[in-house]
Write an enzyme that holds these catalytic residues in place. Structure first.
Site, PDB file in Angstrom:
ATOM      1  N   ASP A 105      -7.522 -46.901  18.872  1.00 31.44           N
ATOM      2  CA  ASP A 105      -6.289 -46.550  18.178  1.00 31.44           C
ATOM      3  C   ASP A 105      -6.623 -46.368  16.692  1.00 31.44           C
ATOM      4  O   ASP A 105      -7.048 -47.315  16.030  1.00 31.44           O
ATOM      5  CB  ASP A 105      -5.275 -47.686  18.379  1.00 31.44           C
ATOM      6  CG  ASP A 105      -3.916 -47.361  17.796  1.00 31.44           C
ATOM      7  OD1 ASP A 105      -3.850 -46.527  16.864  1.00 31.44           O
ATOM      8  OD2 ASP A 105      -2.926 -47.941  18.256  1.00 31.44           O
ATOM      9  N   ILE A 135       0.896 -37.793  15.334  1.00 30.44           N
ATOM     10  CA  ILE A 135       2.130 -37.690  16.108  1.00 30.44           C
ATOM     11  C   ILE A 135       3.165 -37.005  15.236  1.00 30.44           C
ATOM     12  O   ILE A 135       2.992 -36.886  14.023  1.00 30.44           O
ATOM     13  CB  ILE A 135       2.658 -39.061  16.574  1.00 30.44           C
ATOM     14  CG1 ILE A 135       2.917 -39.980  15.377  1.00 30.44           C
ATOM     15  CG2 ILE A 135       1.697 -39.701  17.562  1.00 30.44           C
ATOM     16  CD1 ILE A 135       3.667 -41.249  15.748  1.00 30.44           C
ATOM     17  N   TYR A 197       7.250 -36.586   8.655  1.00 34.73           N
ATOM     18  CA  TYR A 197       6.057 -35.897   9.171  1.00 34.73           C
ATOM     19  C   TYR A 197       5.433 -35.047   8.060  1.00 34.73           C
ATOM     20  O   TYR A 197       4.229 -35.145   7.793  1.00 34.73           O
ATOM     21  CB  TYR A 197       6.445 -35.007  10.364  1.00 34.73           C
ATOM     22  CG  TYR A 197       5.303 -34.217  10.951  1.00 34.73           C
ATOM     23  CD1 TYR A 197       4.342 -34.825  11.735  1.00 34.73           C
ATOM     24  CD2 TYR A 197       5.184 -32.841  10.720  1.00 34.73           C
ATOM     25  CE1 TYR A 197       3.297 -34.103  12.279  1.00 34.73           C
ATOM     26  CE2 TYR A 197       4.141 -32.109  11.257  1.00 34.73           C
ATOM     27  CZ  TYR A 197       3.197 -32.742  12.032  1.00 34.73           C
ATOM     28  OH  TYR A 197       2.163 -32.021  12.566  1.00 34.73           O
ATOM     29  N   ALA A 199       5.785 -35.374   4.890  1.00 36.42           N
ATOM     30  CA  ALA A 199       5.265 -36.244   3.831  1.00 36.42           C
ATOM     31  C   ALA A 199       3.891 -36.785   4.222  1.00 36.42           C
ATOM     32  O   ALA A 199       2.979 -36.855   3.389  1.00 36.42           O
ATOM     33  CB  ALA A 199       6.239 -37.390   3.573  1.00 36.42           C
ATOM     34  N   SER A 200       3.712 -37.159   5.499  1.00 30.84           N
ATOM     35  CA  SER A 200       2.402 -37.698   5.926  1.00 30.84           C
ATOM     36  C   SER A 200       1.326 -36.633   5.771  1.00 30.84           C
ATOM     37  O   SER A 200       0.193 -36.929   5.392  1.00 30.84           O
ATOM     38  CB  SER A 200       2.476 -38.203   7.369  1.00 30.84           C
ATOM     39  OG  SER A 200       2.483 -37.134   8.303  1.00 30.84           O
TER      40      SER A 200
HETATM   41  N1  NAP Z   1       0.425 -28.235  17.589  1.00 26.91           N
HETATM   42  C1  NAP Z   1       0.897 -27.803  16.450  1.00 26.91           C
HETATM   43  O1  NAP Z   1       1.631 -26.809  16.390  1.00 26.91           O
HETATM   44  C2  NAP Z   1       0.557 -28.501  15.186  1.00 26.91           C
HETATM   45  C3  NAP Z   1       1.058 -28.003  13.997  1.00 26.91           C
HETATM   46  C4  NAP Z   1       0.742 -28.635  12.808  1.00 26.91           C
HETATM   47  C5  NAP Z   1      -0.080 -29.745  12.811  1.00 26.91           C
HETATM   48  N2  NAP Z   1      -0.552 -30.217  13.957  1.00 26.91           N
HETATM   49  C6  NAP Z   1      -1.416 -31.376  13.886  1.00 26.91           C
HETATM   50  O2  NAP Z   1      -2.492 -31.339  14.829  1.00 26.91           O
HETATM   51  C7  NAP Z   1      -2.952 -32.674  15.249  1.00 26.91           C
HETATM   52  C8  NAP Z   1      -3.114 -32.763  16.781  1.00 26.91           C
HETATM   53  O3  NAP Z   1      -1.879 -32.365  17.441  1.00 26.91           O
HETATM   54  P1  NAP Z   1      -1.696 -31.677  18.872  1.00 26.91           P
HETATM   55  O4  NAP Z   1      -0.700 -30.627  18.717  1.00 26.91           O
HETATM   56  O5  NAP Z   1      -3.013 -31.388  19.410  1.00 26.91           O
HETATM   57  O6  NAP Z   1      -0.979 -32.899  19.589  1.00 26.91           O
HETATM   58  P2  NAP Z   1      -1.299 -33.670  20.914  1.00 26.91           P
HETATM   59  O7  NAP Z   1      -1.620 -32.713  21.994  1.00 26.91           O
HETATM   60  O8  NAP Z   1      -0.153 -34.610  21.070  1.00 26.91           O
HETATM   61  O9  NAP Z   1      -2.611 -34.452  20.524  1.00 26.91           O
HETATM   62  C9  NAP Z   1      -2.572 -35.582  19.689  1.00 26.91           C
HETATM   63  C10 NAP Z   1      -3.826 -36.378  19.918  1.00 26.91           C
HETATM   64  O10 NAP Z   1      -3.838 -37.509  19.051  1.00 26.91           O
HETATM   65  C11 NAP Z   1      -4.139 -38.671  19.811  1.00 26.91           C
HETATM   66  N3  NAP Z   1      -3.519 -39.834  19.199  1.00 26.91           N
HETATM   67  C12 NAP Z   1      -2.204 -40.054  18.922  1.00 26.91           C
HETATM   68  N4  NAP Z   1      -2.023 -41.263  18.388  1.00 26.91           N
HETATM   69  C13 NAP Z   1      -3.234 -41.843  18.320  1.00 26.91           C
HETATM   70  C14 NAP Z   1      -3.705 -43.114  17.879  1.00 26.91           C
HETATM   71  N5  NAP Z   1      -2.869 -44.040  17.369  1.00 26.91           N
HETATM   72  N6  NAP Z   1      -5.033 -43.367  17.946  1.00 26.91           N
HETATM   73  C15 NAP Z   1      -5.880 -42.462  18.477  1.00 26.91           C
HETATM   74  N7  NAP Z   1      -5.502 -41.251  18.900  1.00 26.91           N
HETATM   75  C16 NAP Z   1      -4.197 -40.943  18.837  1.00 26.91           C
HETATM   76  C17 NAP Z   1      -3.602 -38.385  21.185  1.00 26.91           C
HETATM   77  O11 NAP Z   1      -4.305 -39.095  22.154  1.00 26.91           O
HETATM   78  P3  NAP Z   1      -3.821 -40.480  22.821  1.00 26.91           P
HETATM   79  O12 NAP Z   1      -2.339 -40.393  23.040  1.00 26.91           O
HETATM   80  O13 NAP Z   1      -4.661 -40.531  24.071  1.00 26.91           O
HETATM   81  O14 NAP Z   1      -4.224 -41.546  21.872  1.00 26.91           O
HETATM   82  C18 NAP Z   1      -3.934 -36.898  21.331  1.00 26.91           C
HETATM   83  O15 NAP Z   1      -5.257 -36.713  21.754  1.00 26.91           O
HETATM   84  C19 NAP Z   1      -1.897 -33.601  14.658  1.00 26.91           C
HETATM   85  O16 NAP Z   1      -2.422 -34.265  13.531  1.00 26.91           O
HETATM   86  C20 NAP Z   1      -0.729 -32.666  14.235  1.00 26.91           C
HETATM   87  O17 NAP Z   1      -0.032 -33.213  13.157  1.00 26.91           O
HETATM   88  C21 NAP Z   1      -0.235 -29.627  15.148  1.00 26.91           C
HETATM   89  C1  NAG Z   2      -3.389 -31.628  14.158  1.00 25.11           C
HETATM   90  O1  NAG Z   2      -2.337 -32.514  14.505  1.00 25.11           O
HETATM   91  C2  NAG Z   2      -1.250 -31.987  15.265  1.00 25.11           C
HETATM   92  C3  NAG Z   2      -0.195 -33.036  15.499  1.00 25.11           C
HETATM   93  O2  NAG Z   2       0.315 -33.518  14.290  1.00 25.11           O
HETATM   94  C4  NAG Z   2      -1.796 -31.498  16.562  1.00 25.11           C
HETATM   95  O3  NAG Z   2      -0.738 -30.894  17.266  1.00 25.11           O
HETATM   96  C5  NAG Z   2      -2.933 -30.523  16.344  1.00 25.11           C
HETATM   97  O4  NAG Z   2      -3.509 -30.252  17.563  1.00 25.11           O
HETATM   98  C6  NAG Z   2      -4.022 -31.070  15.415  1.00 25.11           C
HETATM   99  N1  NAG Z   2      -4.995 -30.101  15.004  1.00 25.11           N
HETATM  100  C7  NAG Z   2      -6.297 -30.279  15.113  1.00 25.11           C
HETATM  101  C8  NAG Z   2      -7.175 -29.219  14.627  1.00 25.11           C
HETATM  102  O5  NAG Z   2      -6.760 -31.276  15.609  1.00 25.11           O
END
Ligand code: NAP
Ligand code: NAG
Ligand code: NAG
Length: 316
Positions: A105, A135, A197, A199-200
């Protein structure tokens, strides 16, 4: 003392405008040649060690596949051990010579120290640290049932990148490595019902812009701003006003009509840009127009967001 400020108010803006006019052509030539060089000679990832947090799904998962195709060793971090193992098998199949899976985590500082140590003990070095775990939340600020609910979002999105970065620094300096941070377009754009979100992500951008100066020239930093990319997050995996993370199908309905980029395409563009050594990546690229609008006419952005937000409020 008052006078000096009055003088600076008067003199500094025109001097700055003149300096920009003078610098812009030179800077453009420099940036263009620099880009061509980096484009022609990207970093070879063969046998480099890449650690990715949040690798069990979405963007992190597909980044793992892209790095695997380039022959990099991988260390994958997330909380769900089972899904991580599936990603690891696929990455090994795609060409990674060795994949290490560590369930952890990122919001827990001890676990971050532990997995960085484990990775360096196993592979002997660390070349790229990809801070991707995150998240999201869809909840107006005043709707939250308890303001402390938002702390876990900061713990994962902000501290969950800062902790691993801190423990990885000495290793990255040794390998002259790279840090890749997953921020978001929301880090510089207004995101509706996503103040915390945004802000983070804004905090991440500002932190790593500062850190880049402290670490130059040994360690370089790439900040990613994804627009809407298909993943569990944009399928509706969000923090609710009660502070729990669960699926909310209404998100997809709300985002109806917005084009999503596929996670595979996205990851490909990101890894190419990281190997070139780009400082920022906004992907899909056209989201940059919002950056321009935000700087040049913030009022128009604010009014448009207000109109959409009012409509959202009246329908929900
Ligand atoms: N998708 C978009 O359109 C978008 C847009 C802007 C930014 N982002 C950024 O892209 C990043 C990844 O997002 P995603 O869209 O790929 O979302 P996702 O599919 O929900 O993936 C998030 C990943 O983070 C892991 N995670 C969450 N909480 C965690 C914790 N406390 N410790 C370790 N791992 C943790 C999850 O795995 P577990 O639950 O197994 O831990 C999962 O592998 C994020 O930082 C997001 O803010 C995404
Ligand atoms: C960054 O975090 C968002 C969730 O906040 C996630 O959806 C996205 O896949 C991540 N991007 C990368 C490059 O890991
Ligand atoms: C909010 O939640 C915290 C625990 O996260 C609890 O200690 C606190 O009492 C709650 N406050 C209110 C006003 O409910």
């Amino acid at each position: 003392m008052e006078r000096i400020h009055k003088l600076l108010n008067l003199v500094l803006p025109p001097i700055t405008v003149l300096a920009i006019c003078f610098m812009l052509p030179l800077l453009s030539i420099f940036k263009f040649t620099n880009f061509i060089l980096r484009y022609l000679f990207p970093e070879n990832m063969k046998r480099k060690v890449v650690l990715i947090t949040g690798a069990s799904s979405g963007i992190g998962e597909h980044l793992a596949y892209e790095y695997a195709k380039k022959g990099a060793y991988l260390a994958l971090i997330a909380r769900r051990a089972e899904t991580l193992r599936e990603v690891a098998d696929k990455a090994a199949h795609l060409g990674s010579p060795d994949v290490l899976v560590i369930p952890a985590d990122v919001s827990k500082v001890d676990q971050c120290k532990q997995f960085i140590d484990d990775v360096v003990n196993h592979f002997g070095k660390l070349d790229h640290l990809v801070c991707n775990a995150g998240i999201s939340v869809l909840c107006a600020f005043e709707e939250a049932t308890n303001v402390t609910n938002f702390r876990q979002l900061m713990d994962i999105n902000f501290w969950g990148s800062i902790y691993p970065t801190y423990f990885a620094l000495s290793h990255l300096k040794k390998s002259r490595g790279k840090i890749v941070v997953n921020a978001s377009v929301a880090g510089w754009m207004i995101s509706l019902k996503g103040a915390i979100y945004g802000a983070s992500k804004a905090a991440l951008i500002h932190f790593y812009d500062n850190l880049r100066v402290e670490l130059a020239p040994k360690v370089s930093i790439t900040i990613i701003s994804p627009g809407f990319v298909d993943s569990e997050l944009t399928q509706g995996k969000l923090m609710t006003k009660q502070g729990e993370v669960r699926f909310d199908r209404r998100l997809r309905e709300m985002l109806h009509g917005i084009p999503f980029e596929s996670t595979g395409e996205f990851a490909k563009a990101v890894v190419a840009a990281v190997c070139r050594g780009d400082k920022y990546i906004t992907e899909p690229w056209w989201y940059n127009v919002f950056y321009l609008l935000r700087i040049i006419c913030p009022e128009v952005v604010e009014w448009s967001c207000y109109l959409i937000y009012s409509k959202m409020r009246s329908t929900s």
